[in-house]
Design a protein around this motif. Structure first.
Motif, short mmCIF file in Angstrom:
data_model
loop_
_atom_site.label_atom_id
_atom_site.label_comp_id
_atom_site.label_asym_id
_atom_site.label_seq_id
_atom_site.Cartn_x
_atom_site.Cartn_y
_atom_site.Cartn_z
N ILE A 10 0.84 -1.21 0.00
CA ILE A 10 0.00 0.00 0.00
C ILE A 10 0.87 1.25 0.00
O ILE A 10 0.58 2.22 -0.71
N ALA A 11 1.96 1.24 0.75
CA ALA A 11 2.86 2.40 0.78
C ALA A 11 3.51 2.62 -0.58
O ALA A 11 3.63 3.76 -1.04
N SER A 25 0.73 14.61 -12.98
CA SER A 25 0.36 14.62 -14.39
C SER A 25 -1.11 14.96 -14.58
O SER A 25 -1.48 15.62 -15.55
N GLN A 26 -1.97 14.54 -13.66
CA GLN A 26 -3.38 14.93 -13.72
C GLN A 26 -3.54 16.44 -13.53
O GLN A 26 -4.33 17.08 -14.21
N LYS A 27 -2.77 16.99 -12.61
CA LYS A 27 -2.83 18.43 -12.35
C LYS A 27 -2.37 19.21 -13.58
O LYS A 27 -2.98 20.21 -13.96
N PHE A 69 3.72 5.83 -5.67
CA PHE A 69 3.60 5.96 -7.13
C PHE A 69 2.48 6.93 -7.50
O PHE A 69 2.62 7.72 -8.43
N TYR A 70 1.37 6.89 -6.78
CA TYR A 70 0.25 7.78 -7.07
C TYR A 70 0.63 9.24 -6.85
O TYR A 70 0.41 10.08 -7.71
N PHE A 71 1.21 9.55 -5.70
CA PHE A 71 1.51 10.94 -5.38
C PHE A 71 2.72 11.48 -6.11
O PHE A 71 2.85 12.69 -6.29
N ILE A 72 3.62 10.63 -6.57
CA ILE A 72 4.79 11.10 -7.30
C ILE A 72 4.57 11.08 -8.81
O ILE A 72 5.05 11.94 -9.53
N GLY A 73 3.83 10.10 -9.32
CA GLY A 73 3.69 9.94 -10.76
C GLY A 73 2.36 10.35 -11.34
O GLY A 73 2.30 11.08 -12.33
#
Length: 98
Positions: free
Chosen positions: A11-12, A25-27, A17-21
């Motif tokens: 989970i970590a 890119s969504q923003k 990966f979500y918060f760094i990758g």
């Protein structure tokens, strides 16, 4: 390690990966969509190829950009090829604040 330890570890890694990758890119994509939605005729733009020009005509997904002082240098291109936007009214407002 126990099973719970492995689950927390996985989970970590996924959260990292979500918060760094994915999140940045969504923003950036939302920012580019807002930029393309605010494009209007008469705006000075910078294209992804590095050319500055003025938008002289628009349709839903294409723009006609005039480059330089030569009125015959008009090139149709996709809206997605616009990298930056300089609105004439924004430059005047920023000068008033100084």
């Amino acid at each position: 390690m126990s099973v719970i330890g492995w689950v927390i570890y996985i989970i970590a890694i996924v959260a990292m990966f979500y918060f760094i990758g994915i999140k940045p890119s969504q923003k950036e994509r939302k920012k580019q969509e807002a930029l393309l939605a605010s494009v209007a005729v008469g705006d000075t733009v910078l294209t992804t190829s590095g050319f500055y020009g003025v938008i002289i005509d628009m349709t839903d997904d294409t723009v006609i950009v005039e480059f330089g002082n030569n009125k015959n240098c008009r090139i149709p291109m996709q809206k997605a090829a616009i990298a930056q936007l300089e609105k004439p009214t924004m430059a005047v407002k920023s000068d008033d604040k100084k």
